[in-house]
Design a protein around this motif. Structure first.
Motif, short mmCIF file in Angstrom:
data_model
loop_
_atom_site.label_atom_id
_atom_site.label_comp_id
_atom_site.label_asym_id
_atom_site.label_seq_id
_atom_site.Cartn_x
_atom_site.Cartn_y
_atom_site.Cartn_z
N LEU A 14 0.71 -1.35 0.24
CA LEU A 14 0.10 -0.28 -0.14
C LEU A 14 1.08 0.94 0.21
O LEU A 14 0.33 2.02 -0.19
N TRP A 15 2.04 1.62 0.57
CA TRP A 15 2.72 2.71 0.61
C TRP A 15 3.79 2.81 -0.15
O TRP A 15 3.62 3.87 -1.44
N LYS A 16 4.28 1.70 -1.35
CA LYS A 16 4.22 1.47 -2.87
C LYS A 16 3.10 2.25 -3.93
O LYS A 16 3.81 3.10 -4.31
N ALA A 17 2.25 1.65 -4.09
CA ALA A 17 1.59 2.40 -4.11
C ALA A 17 1.43 3.93 -4.14
O ALA A 17 0.91 4.30 -5.52
N VAL A 18 0.69 3.73 -2.70
CA VAL A 18 0.80 5.64 -2.73
C VAL A 18 2.00 6.38 -3.36
O VAL A 18 1.72 7.89 -3.62
N ALA A 19 3.33 6.10 -3.00
CA ALA A 19 4.50 6.72 -3.02
C ALA A 19 4.71 6.94 -4.87
O ALA A 19 5.13 7.16 -5.58
N ILE A 20 4.37 5.52 -5.30
CA ILE A 20 3.94 5.42 -7.63
C ILE A 20 2.94 6.55 -7.92
O ILE A 20 3.14 7.00 -8.96
N SER A 21 1.91 6.60 -6.94
CA SER A 21 0.67 7.38 -7.46
C SER A 21 0.74 8.98 -7.33
O SER A 21 -0.03 9.38 -7.82
N ALA A 22 1.94 8.89 -6.53
CA ALA A 22 1.51 10.12 -6.09
C ALA A 22 1.87 11.59 -7.05
O ALA A 22 1.08 12.60 -7.17
N PRO A 23 3.00 11.11 -7.60
CA PRO A 23 3.43 12.25 -8.31
C PRO A 23 2.06 12.58 -8.97
O PRO A 23 1.65 14.16 -9.85
N LEU A 24 1.34 11.56 -10.09
CA LEU A 24 0.68 11.94 -10.88
C LEU A 24 -1.04 12.89 -10.15
O LEU A 24 -1.63 13.88 -10.72
N LEU A 25 -1.23 12.22 -9.48
CA LEU A 25 -2.28 12.85 -7.88
C LEU A 25 -1.97 14.00 -7.79
O LEU A 25 -3.31 15.20 -7.44
N LEU A 26 -0.76 13.98 -8.00
CA LEU A 26 -0.79 15.03 -7.10
C LEU A 26 -0.38 17.02 -8.17
O LEU A 26 -1.15 18.36 -8.32
N ALA A 27 -0.23 16.18 -9.09
CA ALA A 27 -0.28 17.21 -10.13
C ALA A 27 -1.05 17.68 -10.86
O ALA A 27 -2.28 18.54 -11.02
N VAL A 28 -2.20 16.38 -11.03
CA VAL A 28 -3.48 16.88 -11.39
C VAL A 28 -4.39 17.76 -10.50
O VAL A 28 -5.29 18.58 -10.73
N LEU A 29 -4.19 17.34 -9.06
CA LEU A 29 -4.89 18.08 -8.45
C LEU A 29 -4.25 19.34 -7.87
O LEU A 29 -5.16 20.15 -7.87
N LEU A 30 -3.14 19.66 -8.58
CA LEU A 30 -3.03 20.63 -8.45
C LEU A 30 -3.86 21.45 -9.75
O LEU A 30 -3.77 22.47 -9.98
N ILE A 34 -6.42 25.00 -9.87
CA ILE A 34 -5.76 26.06 -10.10
C ILE A 34 -6.96 26.71 -11.84
O ILE A 34 -6.96 27.70 -11.70
N VAL A 35 -7.01 25.48 -12.59
CA VAL A 35 -8.09 25.65 -13.58
C VAL A 35 -9.99 25.72 -12.87
O VAL A 35 -10.61 26.63 -13.44
N SER A 36 -9.90 25.76 -11.63
CA SER A 36 -11.18 26.19 -10.28
C SER A 36 -11.08 26.66 -9.78
O SER A 36 -12.27 28.36 -10.22
#
Length: 88
Positions: A14-30, A34-36
């Motif tokens: 689970l920690w590996k999954a969070v670490a691997i998906s974090a860059p994508l999720l954080l960039a899309v969230l940011l 900004i768009v909102s």
């Protein structure tokens, strides 16, 4: 394999999954934030205005961080496969 070992492996997964998906999720969230904010300020409520930047950001992050993400996944998988004789 004891329940403790299996729980440890699952927690590590689970920690590996969070670490691997974090860059994508954080960039899309940011980008979504900004768009909102831009939509609130300009009162433009176009659906494609939120979808297209998120899609382009996802592609860019996958192109840039994709090799790192794949390397992390391969390293975890190979370590887990090498540990099978020890775990059984």
């Amino acid at each position: 394999m004891t329940p403790d070992v299996s729980l440890h492996l699952f927690a590590e997964l689970l920690w590996k999954a969070v670490a691997i998906s974090a860059p994508l999720l954080l960039a899309v969230l940011l980008v979504g934030l900004i768009v909102s904010i831009f939509q609130v300020v300009t009162q433009i409520q176009e659906m494609s205005l939120t979808f297209i930047p998120k899609l382009l950001t996802s592609v860019a992050v996958l192109v840039i961080a994709g090799p790192w993400m794949l390397g992390q996944l391969v390293a975890y998988s190979s370590a887990l496969i090498r540990a099978i004789p020890r775990l059984v």
